[in-house]
Write an enzyme that holds these catalytic residues in place. Structure first.
Site, PDB file in Angstrom:
ATOM      1  N   ASP A  79     -18.396  18.078  30.723  1.00  0.00           N
ATOM      2  CA  ASP A  79     -19.659  17.376  30.435  1.00  0.00           C
ATOM      3  C   ASP A  79     -20.764  17.718  31.428  1.00  0.00           C
ATOM      4  O   ASP A  79     -21.892  17.235  31.302  1.00  0.00           O
ATOM      5  CB  ASP A  79     -19.429  15.857  30.467  1.00  0.00           C
ATOM      6  CG  ASP A  79     -18.582  15.406  29.294  1.00  0.00           C
ATOM      7  OD1 ASP A  79     -18.570  16.114  28.264  1.00  0.00           O
ATOM      8  OD2 ASP A  79     -17.925  14.352  29.405  1.00  0.00           O
ATOM      9  N   GLN A 101      -9.771  14.350  24.211  1.00  0.00           N
ATOM     10  CA  GLN A 101      -9.931  13.535  23.000  1.00  0.00           C
ATOM     11  C   GLN A 101      -8.789  13.824  22.023  1.00  0.00           C
ATOM     12  O   GLN A 101      -8.207  12.898  21.449  1.00  0.00           O
ATOM     13  CB  GLN A 101     -11.283  13.810  22.362  1.00  0.00           C
ATOM     14  CG  GLN A 101     -12.434  13.356  23.247  1.00  0.00           C
ATOM     15  CD  GLN A 101     -13.793  13.579  22.614  1.00  0.00           C
ATOM     16  OE1 GLN A 101     -13.903  14.097  21.505  1.00  0.00           O
ATOM     17  NE2 GLN A 101     -14.828  13.192  23.318  1.00  0.00           N
TER      18      GLN A 101
HETATM   19  C1  S3P Z   1     -13.743  12.726  26.818  1.00  0.00           C
HETATM   20  C2  S3P Z   1     -13.312  14.003  26.751  1.00  0.00           C
HETATM   21  C3  S3P Z   1     -14.184  15.182  26.764  1.00  0.00           C
HETATM   22  C4  S3P Z   1     -15.636  14.828  27.120  1.00  0.00           C
HETATM   23  C5  S3P Z   1     -16.086  13.527  26.531  1.00  0.00           C
HETATM   24  C6  S3P Z   1     -15.171  12.397  26.943  1.00  0.00           C
HETATM   25  C7  S3P Z   1     -12.755  11.631  26.795  1.00  0.00           C
HETATM   26  O1  S3P Z   1     -14.135  15.777  25.497  1.00  0.00           O
HETATM   27  O2  S3P Z   1     -16.507  15.868  26.709  1.00  0.00           O
HETATM   28  O3  S3P Z   1     -17.410  13.217  26.944  1.00  0.00           O
HETATM   29  O4  S3P Z   1     -13.106  10.496  27.178  1.00  0.00           O
HETATM   30  O5  S3P Z   1     -11.613  11.888  26.403  1.00  0.00           O
HETATM   31  P1  S3P Z   1     -13.001  16.863  25.158  1.00  0.00           P
HETATM   32  O6  S3P Z   1     -11.847  16.553  26.004  1.00  0.00           O
HETATM   33  O7  S3P Z   1     -12.700  16.710  23.715  1.00  0.00           O
HETATM   34  O8  S3P Z   1     -13.602  18.187  25.502  1.00  0.00           O
END
Ligand code: S3P
Length: 443
Positions: free
Chosen positions: A320, A169
């Site tokens: 996840d 993210q």
């Molecule tokens: C996601 C990244 C993950 C994951 C989320 C979806 C994404 O979070 O937990 O459900 O689509 O980029 P982080 O990468 O921030 O841990």
């Protein structure tokens, strides 16, 4: 508010499809709105999280429509959004909030981001800090949680950012903002997190480079102002959703199932690697590629599991999946030790606490110690007691995990506030019951 009860199930069998991948669906909508022309998206996940992204893009002026089983987006090119006073409600979705903050930071836009009770507690400084360095302005730059008001720039500064955590993210937020800058934007992360943004950008024609550095961290760069081609996107099924029926079949006696067309990107495969180490019967077949992502069918059947230690380096590739891994671990013989999992505290709820509380209530011993979680497995021959009510804590994966556990517990497990499942797997109950699960709505 709906509760679902899960009852001891004699067997699961059959072939199913689970919905489209959530991460890829968000990115298909976002990048689709930045291509030069019109694209179609097939198998988009129509869950509340993804619809939050679609609605935010519509608010910013993008034409997005559904025709039969396809979504059509009229891309406006990079850096085309403008205007102020937008109110963007991100619902329960951290991905929608953080990725769209990157989009707004790279546009001539002022917008306020809001979210539900769970999202409003989640940390946003992790994206505010890098975006401030690109020239984005925040109404309250010291704030960590939504609501957050942000003014972006049509031409943000190119940035090199060393992220303290491996987070897709954070990485995607920065890369998306960097798309409208004049130079190269680079993110360095300790381990490589899921790379769907990079893969889709490459597929659409952008120049993206990923290299491993001498200290083993990863450097990901995108060249600003690419011409994104209007290519159609077919979203593969979500391995994080497939995880629930796959683990359910492993822990339910007499079971054998197949889940088709799953995205098997290796940066999402940590759970399956761990399950194989635990002794699970898992088979991957029919591997192929669609729009830059590898897909395959995955079969699983009832297995006797043993506890394992999950290495810290594997955490990003199964970030996840710890809730559902913990359910498998409860049915394994011996301890399953999960180290370096502190990031789980910043998900839809503190997942370490929610898993440990729920398992202990159900009769399974656990240890919750800072960034380590241990589940003391009961072995496949002993029944887990069950007969409890678990609150979802507005976390879809906590809800689905405990409903999976109820399939093999002595007494039913009821999960309260299950609407949250709609954020990632809207037809969860139907799909599981098609396999023979005994899930039903209760008042
Ligand atoms: C996601 C990244 C993950 C994951 C989320 C979806 C994404 O979070 O937990 O459900 O689509 O980029 P982080 O990468 O921030 O841990």
């Amino acid at each position: 508010m709906y509760s679902i009860s899960s009852e001891n199930t004699p067997k699961l069998s059959g072939e199913i499809l689970v919905p489209g991948d959530k991460s890829i669906s968000h990115r298909a909508l976002i990048l689709g709105s930045m291509v030069n022309g019109r694209i179609e998206i097939k198998n988009l996940l129509e869950s509340e999280d993804v619809i939050a992204t679609a609605n935010a893009l519509k608010t910013l002026g993008v034409t997005i429509k559904k025709f039969k089983n396809k979504w059509e987006i009229c891309g406006q090119g990079i850096g085309s959004f403008s205007g102020s006073n937008y109110l963007l409600n991100m619902g329960n979705s951290g991905t929608a909030a953080r990725l769209l903050m990157g989009v707004v930071a790279g546009s001539d836009v002022e917008a306020t981001f809001t979210g539900d009770e769970s999202l409003s507690k989640r940390p946003m400084r992790r994206v505010i800090l890098p975006l401030l360095k690109t020239g984005a302005m925040f109404k309250e730059p010291d704030k960590d949680t939504l609501p957050i008001t942000l003014r972006g720039n049509k031409i943000p500064l190119p940035l090199t950012y060393q992220s303290p955590v491996s987070s897709a993210q954070i990485k995607s937020c920065i890369l998306l903002s960097g798309l409208s800058s004049l130079g190269k934007t680079t993110v360095i992360e300790p381990s490589l997190s899921r790379d769907h943004t990079e893969r889709m950008l490459k597929f659409l024609g952008a120049n993206v480079e990923t290299t491993q550095l001498q200290d083993m961290s990863w450097k990901i760069s995108v060249q600003g102002l690419p011409e994104l081609k209007p290519l159609n996107i077919n979203v593969p099924s979500d391995p994080s959703s497939a995880a629930f029926p796959i683990v359910s079949a492993i822990i339910t006696p007499n079971s054998k199932i197949k889940v088709k067309n799953i995205c098997v990107n290796k940066l999402r495969m940590g759970l399956f690697e761990t399950l194989v180490e635990m002794g699970a019967n898992i088979e991957v077949s029919n591997k192929r590629e669609i729009n830059g992502e590898l897909i395959a069918d995955i079969s699983s059947s009832s297995s006797d599991l043993k506890g394992v230690k999950v290495p810290k380096s594997r955490v990003p590739s199964m970030i996840d999946e710890f809730p559902i891994l913990s359910i498998a671990a409860a049915k394994a013989s011996g301890n399953t030790v999960m180290e370096g999992v502190e990031e789980l505290r910043y998900k839809e709820t503190d997942r370490i606490k929610a898993i440990c509380d729920g398992l202990q209530k159900s009769g399974v011993e656990t240890i919750d110690d800072k960034d380590t979680m241990v589940v003391k497995g009961m072995g496949s021959n002993k029944f887990i007691e069950g007969g409890v009510e678990i609150h979802s804590k507005l976390d879809h994966r906590i809800a689905m995990s405990f409903l999976s556990l109820g399939l093999t517990s002595k007494k039913p497990i009821i999960v309260n506030d299950t609407e949250t499942i709609n954020s990632s797997f809207p037809n969860f109950l139907g799909v599981m019951n098609e396999l023979g699960a005994r899930l039903k709505y209760v008042n």
